[in-house]
Design a protein around this motif. Structure first.
Motif, mmCIF file in Angstrom:
data_model
loop_
_atom_site.group_PDB
_atom_site.id
_atom_site.type_symbol
_atom_site.label_atom_id
_atom_site.label_comp_id
_atom_site.label_asym_id
_atom_site.label_seq_id
_atom_site.Cartn_x
_atom_site.Cartn_y
_atom_site.Cartn_z
ATOM 1 N N GLY A 1 0.742 -1.256 -0.066
ATOM 2 C CA GLY A 1 0.022 0.005 -0.057
ATOM 3 C C GLY A 1 0.988 1.273 0.086
ATOM 4 O O GLY A 1 2.055 1.167 0.075
ATOM 5 N N ASN A 2 0.207 2.396 -0.294
ATOM 6 C CA ASN A 2 0.953 3.614 -0.219
ATOM 7 C C ASN A 2 1.215 4.102 1.152
ATOM 8 O O ASN A 2 0.449 4.211 2.174
ATOM 9 C CB ASN A 2 0.001 4.776 -0.782
ATOM 10 C CG ASN A 2 0.803 6.053 -0.870
ATOM 11 O OD1 ASN A 2 1.781 6.302 -0.704
ATOM 12 N ND2 ASN A 2 -0.166 7.015 -1.434
ATOM 13 N N PRO A 3 2.581 4.368 1.603
ATOM 14 C CA PRO A 3 2.950 4.472 3.032
ATOM 15 C C PRO A 3 1.932 5.881 3.308
ATOM 16 O O PRO A 3 2.017 6.030 4.652
ATOM 17 C CB PRO A 3 4.433 4.695 2.965
ATOM 18 C CG PRO A 3 4.766 4.033 1.658
ATOM 19 C CD PRO A 3 3.875 4.076 0.619
ATOM 20 N N ALA A 4 2.011 6.931 2.484
ATOM 21 C CA ALA A 4 1.182 8.107 2.948
ATOM 22 C C ALA A 4 0.044 8.021 3.512
ATOM 23 O O ALA A 4 -0.636 8.657 4.354
ATOM 24 C CB ALA A 4 1.385 8.992 1.772
ATOM 25 N N THR A 5 -0.831 6.843 3.150
ATOM 26 C CA THR A 5 -2.127 6.562 3.592
ATOM 27 C C THR A 5 -2.148 5.504 4.599
ATOM 28 O O THR A 5 -3.298 5.220 5.012
ATOM 29 C CB THR A 5 -3.075 6.313 2.356
ATOM 30 O OG1 THR A 5 -2.374 4.884 1.937
ATOM 31 C CG2 THR A 5 -3.107 7.127 1.194
ATOM 32 N N MET A 6 -1.012 5.111 5.183
ATOM 33 C CA MET A 6 -1.017 3.975 6.188
ATOM 34 C C MET A 6 -0.941 4.610 7.517
ATOM 35 O O MET A 6 -0.389 5.548 7.632
ATOM 36 C CB MET A 6 0.135 3.026 5.784
ATOM 37 C CG MET A 6 0.137 2.365 4.721
ATOM 38 S SD MET A 6 1.712 1.341 4.439
ATOM 39 C CE MET A 6 1.048 -0.171 5.075
ATOM 40 N N THR A 7 -1.549 3.746 8.493
ATOM 41 C CA THR A 7 -1.536 4.229 9.834
ATOM 42 C C THR A 7 -0.161 4.000 10.530
ATOM 43 O O THR A 7 0.891 3.085 9.825
ATOM 44 C CB THR A 7 -2.378 3.464 10.745
ATOM 45 O OG1 THR A 7 -1.992 2.075 10.828
ATOM 46 C CG2 THR A 7 -3.917 3.866 10.262
ATOM 47 N N PRO A 8 0.525 4.797 11.340
ATOM 48 C CA PRO A 8 1.980 4.568 11.916
ATOM 49 C C PRO A 8 2.046 2.967 12.328
ATOM 50 O O PRO A 8 3.212 2.465 12.088
ATOM 51 C CB PRO A 8 1.881 5.466 13.170
ATOM 52 C CG PRO A 8 0.928 6.509 12.822
ATOM 53 C CD PRO A 8 -0.253 5.792 12.060
ATOM 54 N N VAL A 9 1.095 2.223 13.142
ATOM 55 C CA VAL A 9 1.199 1.089 13.370
ATOM 56 C C VAL A 9 1.180 0.046 12.236
ATOM 57 O O VAL A 9 2.123 -0.877 12.271
ATOM 58 C CB VAL A 9 -0.185 0.337 14.166
ATOM 59 C CG1 VAL A 9 0.036 -0.992 14.547
ATOM 60 C CG2 VAL A 9 -0.035 1.493 15.601
ATOM 61 N N ILE A 22 10.241 -11.138 4.421
ATOM 62 C CA ILE A 22 8.748 -11.534 3.876
ATOM 63 C C ILE A 22 8.284 -10.375 3.120
ATOM 64 O O ILE A 22 8.419 -9.138 3.260
ATOM 65 C CB ILE A 22 7.858 -11.366 5.314
ATOM 66 C CG1 ILE A 22 8.163 -12.624 6.086
ATOM 67 C CG2 ILE A 22 6.358 -11.647 4.673
ATOM 68 C CD1 ILE A 22 7.290 -12.581 7.514
ATOM 69 N N ASP A 23 7.745 -10.801 2.032
ATOM 70 C CA ASP A 23 7.234 -9.753 0.982
ATOM 71 C C ASP A 23 5.809 -9.496 1.298
ATOM 72 O O ASP A 23 5.009 -10.567 1.613
ATOM 73 C CB ASP A 23 7.178 -10.527 -0.472
ATOM 74 C CG ASP A 23 8.525 -10.796 -0.912
ATOM 75 O OD1 ASP A 23 9.562 -9.900 -0.413
ATOM 76 O OD2 ASP A 23 8.904 -11.731 -1.665
ATOM 77 N N VAL A 24 5.360 -8.496 1.361
ATOM 78 C CA VAL A 24 4.051 -7.723 1.930
ATOM 79 C C VAL A 24 3.146 -7.329 0.442
ATOM 80 O O VAL A 24 3.667 -6.504 -0.257
ATOM 81 C CB VAL A 24 4.181 -6.697 2.924
ATOM 82 C CG1 VAL A 24 2.733 -6.540 3.286
ATOM 83 C CG2 VAL A 24 4.843 -7.477 4.097
ATOM 84 N N PHE A 25 2.009 -7.946 0.176
ATOM 85 C CA PHE A 25 1.581 -7.429 -0.757
ATOM 86 C C PHE A 25 0.206 -6.990 -0.363
ATOM 87 O O PHE A 25 -0.734 -7.631 0.219
ATOM 88 C CB PHE A 25 0.983 -8.624 -1.896
ATOM 89 C CG PHE A 25 2.242 -9.022 -2.549
ATOM 90 C CD1 PHE A 25 3.044 -8.357 -3.501
ATOM 91 C CD2 PHE A 25 2.921 -10.180 -1.947
ATOM 92 C CE1 PHE A 25 4.302 -8.808 -4.118
ATOM 93 C CE2 PHE A 25 4.234 -10.785 -2.316
ATOM 94 C CZ PHE A 25 4.963 -10.137 -3.606
ATOM 95 N N ASP A 26 -0.647 -5.753 -0.728
ATOM 96 C CA ASP A 26 -1.789 -5.202 -0.200
ATOM 97 C C ASP A 26 -2.733 -5.370 -1.234
ATOM 98 O O ASP A 26 -2.576 -5.172 -2.332
ATOM 99 C CB ASP A 26 -1.541 -3.584 -0.353
ATOM 100 C CG ASP A 26 -2.795 -3.174 0.611
ATOM 101 O OD1 ASP A 26 -3.619 -3.744 0.905
ATOM 102 O OD2 ASP A 26 -2.884 -1.990 1.056
ATOM 103 N N ILE A 39 -6.323 -5.749 3.797
ATOM 104 C CA ILE A 39 -5.670 -7.264 3.831
ATOM 105 C C ILE A 39 -4.240 -7.396 3.260
ATOM 106 O O ILE A 39 -4.221 -6.772 2.016
ATOM 107 C CB ILE A 39 -6.894 -8.116 3.177
ATOM 108 C CG1 ILE A 39 -8.199 -7.944 3.750
ATOM 109 C CG2 ILE A 39 -6.438 -9.578 2.916
ATOM 110 C CD1 ILE A 39 -9.208 -8.578 3.132
ATOM 111 N N TRP A 40 -3.592 -8.111 3.815
ATOM 112 C CA TRP A 40 -1.990 -8.163 3.204
ATOM 113 C C TRP A 40 -2.175 -9.583 2.809
ATOM 114 O O TRP A 40 -2.421 -10.532 3.571
ATOM 115 C CB TRP A 40 -1.102 -7.832 4.247
ATOM 116 C CG TRP A 40 -0.941 -6.264 4.305
ATOM 117 C CD1 TRP A 40 -1.500 -5.317 3.835
ATOM 118 C CD2 TRP A 40 -0.271 -5.612 5.335
ATOM 119 N NE1 TRP A 40 -1.116 -4.043 4.085
ATOM 120 C CE2 TRP A 40 -0.420 -4.167 5.163
ATOM 121 C CE3 TRP A 40 0.815 -6.078 6.609
ATOM 122 C CZ2 TRP A 40 0.136 -3.045 5.948
ATOM 123 C CZ3 TRP A 40 1.473 -4.933 7.358
ATOM 124 C CH2 TRP A 40 1.281 -3.749 6.960
#
Length: 280
Positions: A1-9, A22-26, A39-40
């Motif tokens: 996901g876009n880091p600008a729209t993600m919560t700090p946690v 680990i590869d993370v796909f949104d 969902i990741w």
């Protein structure tokens, strides 16, 4: 996901997961619901999975030097043996259960204050970590188990897909059902033989003794069958080292340097533990 729209946690968790390989796909756009906004999909390349398998000393089936299938611990010493496997370096090298175990170990290795990070984030909206199904493989195994329950091939498929623990569950269901055939047939015969008998039938005592003998024999045969499956699935040396290595979610204590391992750990005094056990 876009880091600008993600919560700090969420941003912190994504960076922590990537730090262990680990590869993370949104996939939130296709699968999000009203109660779940993100969902990741978590995955890992073969190199990371193989390195993790070496770290936990995974016991894996492979063709040996003389062309015989056996179980070998993945390590630097056995690397040459596993390199000869046709599926080495591909996504088919590890079974479904092995991939789940390795990725879950990677997730558990992500720490925050010396504890696994995932349980701590449940209070911040991180709900669950769920493995995905390989639908075609699962359906083929289930149909085979339905038409030929307890066959060795279907049990091997169950252990390969779900892991040895659930493989033993399917084996026990089939084994117990087959062994129940004899007492069930004898019980039906006694029912029709004694349905007009007033009082306790003399055959009832014989049937009770027969069930005691049958139960003792069944336990012995099930133990032997379990040992056969443990050798076949390579879980003879299974232990709980991975489970006991991490403190449980509700464990509290002070941080200190372990006198045994020399690493930082969370320690609770024995007096507190005994007080809770005997006074609460």
């Amino acid at each position: 996901g876009n880091p600008a729209t993600m919560t700090p946690v969420r941003f912190y968790l994504r960076n922590k997961l990537k730090s262990v390989g680990i590869d993370v796909f949104d996939v939130s756009d296709e699968s999000a619901t009203e109660s779940v906004d993100a969902i990741w999909l978590l995955s890992a390349p073969f190199e990371v999975l193989y390195r993790t398998a070496e770290a936990i000393e995974l016991n894996k089936a492979c063709m040996g030097q003389h062309g015989r299938k056996g179980f070998y611990v993945i390590s630097a010493k056995t690397h040459r043996i596993f390199c000869q496997c046709p599926a080495f370096g591909t996504r088919f090298f590890f079974t479904s259960a092995e991939r789940q175990r390795l990725i879950w170990h990677l997730i558990g290795s992500v720490k925050h204050n010396l504890r696994a990070i995932l349980p701590q984030l449940r209070y911040h909206g991180i709900l669950a970590c769920i493995p995905l199904h390989a639908t075609s493989f699962r359906n083929s195994f289930l149909w085979e188990h339905l038409w030929n329950p307890g066959s060795q091939h279907s049990l091997d498929k169950a252990a390969e897909y779900y892991g040895a623990e659930l493989g033993f569950y399917f084996a026990w269901l089939a084994h117990y059902t087959k062994w129940m055939t004899f007492p069930a047939l004898v019980g039906i015969c006694l029912y029709f033989q004694d349905r007009d008998y007033i009082g306790m039938s003399p055959y009832a005592v014989m049937y009770a003794v027969l069930l005691c003998v049958w139960m003792s024999l069944y336990l012995v045969m099930w133990t032997r069958y379990c040992n056969l499956l443990r050798v076949r699935w390579g879980v003879m040396d299974f232990d709980d080292r991975e489970i006991l290595a991490e403190p449980r979610e509700g464990f509290t204590g002070k941080r200190r340097i372990s006198p045994i391992t020399g690493k930082e750990e969370i320690h609770s005094r024995g007096s507190k533990r005994f007080a809770k056990m005997y006074l609460v």
